[in-house]
Design a protein around this motif. Structure first.
Motif, PDB file in Angstrom:
ATOM      1  N   ALA A  19       0.843  -1.203   0.000  1.00  0.00           N
ATOM      2  CA  ALA A  19       0.000   0.000   0.000  1.00  0.00           C
ATOM      3  C   ALA A  19       0.874   1.247   0.000  1.00  0.00           C
ATOM      4  CB  ALA A  19      -0.915  -0.006   1.219  1.00  0.00           C
ATOM      5  N   ALA A  20       1.942   1.225   0.793  1.00  0.00           N
ATOM      6  CA  ALA A  20       2.865   2.360   0.824  1.00  0.00           C
ATOM      7  C   ALA A  20       3.565   2.531  -0.524  1.00  0.00           C
ATOM      8  CB  ALA A  20       3.891   2.174   1.937  1.00  0.00           C
ATOM      9  N   LYS A  21       3.920   1.416  -1.161  1.00  0.00           N
ATOM     10  CA  LYS A  21       4.559   1.495  -2.475  1.00  0.00           C
ATOM     11  C   LYS A  21       3.612   2.114  -3.510  1.00  0.00           C
ATOM     12  CE  LYS A  21       8.018   0.431  -3.616  1.00  0.00           C
ATOM     13  NZ  LYS A  21       9.285   1.201  -3.637  1.00  0.00           N
ATOM     14  N   PHE A  22       2.331   1.816  -3.396  1.00  0.00           N
ATOM     15  CA  PHE A  22       1.354   2.446  -4.279  1.00  0.00           C
ATOM     16  C   PHE A  22       1.391   3.962  -4.089  1.00  0.00           C
ATOM     17  CE2 PHE A  22      -2.774   4.322  -5.043  1.00  0.00           C
ATOM     18  CZ  PHE A  22      -3.165   3.789  -6.259  1.00  0.00           C
ATOM     19  N   LEU A  23       1.338   4.419  -2.847  1.00  0.00           N
ATOM     20  CA  LEU A  23       1.339   5.862  -2.571  1.00  0.00           C
ATOM     21  C   LEU A  23       2.635   6.519  -3.023  1.00  0.00           C
ATOM     22  CD1 LEU A  23      -0.259   5.912   0.999  1.00  0.00           C
ATOM     23  CD2 LEU A  23      -1.370   6.493  -1.174  1.00  0.00           C
ATOM     24  N   GLN A  24       3.736   5.807  -2.883  1.00  0.00           N
ATOM     25  CA  GLN A  24       5.034   6.377  -3.240  1.00  0.00           C
ATOM     26  C   GLN A  24       5.093   6.802  -4.708  1.00  0.00           C
ATOM     27  OE1 GLN A  24       8.408   3.683  -2.904  1.00  0.00           O
ATOM     28  NE2 GLN A  24       9.750   5.358  -2.239  1.00  0.00           N
ATOM     29  N   ARG A  25       4.350   6.117  -5.566  1.00  0.00           N
ATOM     30  CA  ARG A  25       4.315   6.475  -6.990  1.00  0.00           C
ATOM     31  C   ARG A  25       3.836   7.912  -7.198  1.00  0.00           C
ATOM     32  NH1 ARG A  25       3.821   2.091 -10.833  1.00  0.00           N
ATOM     33  NH2 ARG A  25       2.829   3.629 -12.201  1.00  0.00           N
ATOM     34  N   PHE A  26       3.026   8.399  -6.262  1.00  0.00           N
ATOM     35  CA  PHE A  26       2.412   9.722  -6.407  1.00  0.00           C
ATOM     36  C   PHE A  26       3.108  10.778  -5.545  1.00  0.00           C
ATOM     37  CE2 PHE A  26      -0.562   6.354  -7.204  1.00  0.00           C
ATOM     38  CZ  PHE A  26      -1.202   6.741  -8.373  1.00  0.00           C
ATOM     39  N   ALA A  27       4.232  10.395  -4.951  1.00  0.00           N
ATOM     40  CA  ALA A  27       4.938  11.312  -4.045  1.00  0.00           C
ATOM     41  C   ALA A  27       6.413  11.407  -4.395  1.00  0.00           C
ATOM     42  CB  ALA A  27       4.764  10.823  -2.602  1.00  0.00           C
ATOM     43  N   SER A  28       6.719  11.291  -5.670  1.00  0.00           N
ATOM     44  CA  SER A  28       8.120  11.228  -6.092  1.00  0.00           C
ATOM     45  C   SER A  28       8.778  12.598  -6.214  1.00  0.00           C
ATOM     46  CB  SER A  28       8.220  10.499  -7.436  1.00  0.00           C
ATOM     47  OG  SER A  28       7.485  11.204  -8.437  1.00  0.00           O
ATOM     48  N   LYS A  29       7.995  13.680  -6.138  1.00  0.00           N
ATOM     49  CA  LYS A  29       8.539  15.011  -6.404  1.00  0.00           C
ATOM     50  C   LYS A  29       8.889  15.796  -5.142  1.00  0.00           C
ATOM     51  CE  LYS A  29       6.278  15.370 -10.893  1.00  0.00           C
ATOM     52  NZ  LYS A  29       5.385  16.140 -11.783  1.00  0.00           N
ATOM     53  N   TYR A  30       8.877  15.119  -4.008  1.00  0.00           N
ATOM     54  CA  TYR A  30       9.222  15.787  -2.748  1.00  0.00           C
ATOM     55  C   TYR A  30       9.596  14.726  -1.711  1.00  0.00           C
ATOM     56  CZ  TYR A  30       4.175  14.773  -2.507  1.00  0.00           C
ATOM     57  OH  TYR A  30       2.942  14.165  -2.582  1.00  0.00           O
ATOM     58  N   ARG A  31      10.131  15.180  -0.588  1.00  0.00           N
ATOM     59  CA  ARG A  31      10.397  14.263   0.525  1.00  0.00           C
ATOM     60  C   ARG A  31       9.051  13.819   1.083  1.00  0.00           C
ATOM     61  NH1 ARG A  31      13.305  16.709   5.072  1.00  0.00           N
ATOM     62  NH2 ARG A  31      14.126  14.638   5.538  1.00  0.00           N
ATOM     63  N   TRP A  32       8.938  12.528   1.320  1.00  0.00           N
ATOM     64  CA  TRP A  32       7.626  11.974   1.647  1.00  0.00           C
ATOM     65  C   TRP A  32       7.715  10.964   2.782  1.00  0.00           C
ATOM     66  CZ3 TRP A  32       6.598   6.668   0.463  1.00  0.00           C
ATOM     67  CH2 TRP A  32       5.271   6.251   0.729  1.00  0.00           C
ATOM     68  N   GLY A  33       6.753  11.056   3.680  1.00  0.00           N
ATOM     69  CA  GLY A  33       6.590  10.069   4.736  1.00  0.00           C
ATOM     70  C   GLY A  33       5.145   9.602   4.787  1.00  0.00           C
ATOM     71  N   HIS A  34       4.942   8.407   5.308  1.00  0.00           N
ATOM     72  CA  HIS A  34       3.604   7.820   5.381  1.00  0.00           C
ATOM     73  C   HIS A  34       3.451   7.126   6.724  1.00  0.00           C
ATOM     74  CE1 HIS A  34       0.214   5.165   4.676  1.00  0.00           C
ATOM     75  NE2 HIS A  34       0.984   4.094   4.635  1.00  0.00           N
ATOM     76  N   LEU A  35       2.355   7.421   7.421  1.00  0.00           N
ATOM     77  CA  LEU A  35       2.049   6.771   8.691  1.00  0.00           C
ATOM     78  C   LEU A  35       0.781   5.945   8.530  1.00  0.00           C
ATOM     79  CD1 LEU A  35       2.712   9.723  11.169  1.00  0.00           C
ATOM     80  CD2 LEU A  35       4.144   7.688  10.847  1.00  0.00           C
ATOM     81  N   ASP A  36       0.902   4.647   8.727  1.00  0.00           N
ATOM     82  CA  ASP A  36      -0.242   3.730   8.700  1.00  0.00           C
ATOM     83  C   ASP A  36      -0.696   3.553  10.147  1.00  0.00           C
ATOM     84  OD1 ASP A  36      -2.067   1.641   8.480  1.00  0.00           O
ATOM     85  OD2 ASP A  36      -0.927   0.631   6.898  1.00  0.00           O
ATOM     86  N   ILE A  37      -1.842   4.159  10.481  1.00  0.00           N
ATOM     87  CA  ILE A  37      -2.301   4.193  11.879  1.00  0.00           C
ATOM     88  C   ILE A  37      -3.507   3.282  12.097  1.00  0.00           C
ATOM     89  CG2 ILE A  37      -1.387   6.506  12.256  1.00  0.00           C
ATOM     90  CD1 ILE A  37      -4.305   7.551  11.966  1.00  0.00           C
TER      91      ILE A  37
END
Length: 486
Positions: A438-456
């Protein structure tokens, strides 16, 4: 709750008047300099076998001889911040529901004195102890009577106490807002409700807010977001809120929250058992909204943007189907294999929208996957980051806030299962490593900046007898934002 501080020495606690005097002792021995009357009472309880100076132990004495306070509560603590908060919570639990209106709390035996963090956690523990959901429960018991907590501090601790009180009260207000939003039933806490809660911060905290309706979302080309909203009669909302504490030239921190106000699973319908808890699927939105309030109260010199994609995920004749292909705001096409993997479908468009702010960093927060609950339970949130420095900052913020997270990997091999014969990407892979894919899916759309993801998914709420929103990770996010101040 009314929090105050008062200069007082631990060698004169017997003369302090209150409905209850709470004493938290760090370590396994009575500290030197402790009030002789108080020390004698504790020694007597130890001798009788009623109390031990071991972390987790608590003792209540009513009308203790020689004390002005009506009650003396002693709680033993380890030396760590986590142990100290647990001891504070234990002490407060001893007086909860017992007619205590005015309590005072003192600390003894902590080597570093009273730190900002200890005071912050005391405030948070007290606020949690008195929180009671009442909005749709008029038959609930009367609100907790404890309304005033005075911190007894030494002269040298005044600066740390003031800072800890300020930060603690701001975070507590943010957590309470997040909990209230999450706890409201889904027929109340709709996407429009979340928008209204955000607009309320315009009046109270000077936040700038823009709310886009369905037509506005359509103009942005958010086809992935809108595909999730199609099955519901509740209109979607895309919420943009801005706190401006620094010059406009300074790149902002952007927080993105998943706001699925009810998740039925859509056509890929969830089992009925426990589906009521899917009102908590907007925990990410609630937490970034709570963080916005906390930050606005603290007024740091930073720019913060909060984005919330809010809608319901419902089954109907209009609902998106497994096998449908939709076009995201980024132009990438997505094959929807499972409509219950909807959070990533609304987040991906919000992440694309975030590009326009030329952000310093973007962190999205979502109750995203059951796989994360299996991996980490309800103790730590799952954390992903595009670089090590960001991961360290998020981890450090979680530790400082006692709202911990744990970094999970983003190896490219995990994206293999997201390949599709009919679109640029599928919205799900296999069951293995579900939180990671799921995080890898989101990463495709966040390639143009520093990105973090919290799965809560494991930390945003509790089930069972304690069912309700936790307000996490407002503490982690607030500490993270403050750590980014230049």
């Amino acid at each position: 709750m009314d929090f105050r501080s008062q200069v007082a020495s631990i060698d004169a606690l017997a003369s302090h008047g209150a409905d209850a005097l709470l004493l938290v002792i760090g370590g396994d021995a009575l500290p030197a300099g402790l009030d002789k009357t108080v020390a004698a009472l504790i020694k007597d309880a130890i001798k009788l076998g009623d109390f031990e100076l071991k972390a987790g132990q608590a003792l209540t004495l009513v009308r203790p001889a020689g004390l002005k306070a009506a009650r003396l509560v002693v709680a033993a603590s380890g030396k760590s911040l986590k142990a100290a908060r647990s001891a504070v919570a234990s002490a407060l639990g001893q007086v909860k529901g017992r007619g205590v209106v005015n309590a005072s709390i003192a600390f003894a035996g902590f080597d570093d004195g009273l730190t900002e963090s200890l005071i912050e956690q005391t405030v948070l523990a007290a606020d949690e102890a008195v929180y009671l959901y009442r909005f749709t429960k008029p038959s609930a018991p009367a609100a907790p009577k404890l309304s005033k907590l005075t911190l007894l501090v030494g002269k040298d601790d005044a600066k740390a106490v003031k800072a800890g009180l300020t930060r603690g009260q701001a975070i507590a207000a943010g957590i309470e807002l997040a909990r209230e939003c999450a706890n409201r039933p889904p027929n109340v806490a709709t996407p429009t409700f979340l928008a209204d809660q955000t607009k309320a911060l315009v009046r109270s905290h000077g936040i700038k807010v823009e709310v886009l309706d369905q037509k506005g979302i359509e103009k942005l080309g958010m086809g992935s977001f809108l595909s999730v909203a199609k099955g519901s009669d509740e209109p979607p909302r895309f919420i943009v809120a801005r706190y401006e504490g620094a010059p406009k030239t300074q790149a902002p921190v952007v927080l993105v929250g998943k706001g699925i106000t009810f998740d039925s699973g859509g056509i890929s319908l969830k089992p009925g058992a426990g589906m009521d808890e899917m009102k908590f699927d907007m925990g990410g939105a609630a937490s970034v909204l709570g963080t916005l309030r906390a930050v606005a109260e603290l007024k740091p010199k930073i720019n913060l943007v909060v984005l919330i994609a809010a809608c319901e995920n419902m089954p109907s004749g209009r609902a998106v189907k497994p096998g449908d292909v939709v076009t995201s705001m980024s132009g990438q096409t997505i094959e929807i294999l499972n409509t219950d993997a909807e959070g990533r479908l609304i987040l991906c468009d919000a992440l694309t929208y975030a590009e326009r702010f030329k952000p310093a960093v973007v962190v999205d927060v979502a109750t995203l996957t059951g796989a994360c609950v299996i991996a980490l339970g309800g103790v730590r949130s799952g954390m992903y980051a595009s670089d090590d420095a960001l991961a360290e900052s998020l981890s450090a913020a979680g530790e400082a806030a006692l709202d911990p997270c744990w970094r999970l990997p983003l190896d490219d091999e995990y994206a293999e299962g997201l390949k599709s014969n009919f679109a640029d990407v599928a919205n799900v892979a296999g069951r293995e490593g579900g939180s990671i894919t799921a995080a890898k899916f989101l990463q495709r759309f966040a390639s143009k900046y520093r990105w973090g993801h919290l799965d809560i998914a494991g930390t945003a709420w509790k089930g069972g007898g304690a069912k309700g929103g936790t307000g996490r990770p407002v503490g982690l996010l607030t500490h993270f934002v403050l750590s980014q101040v230049r």
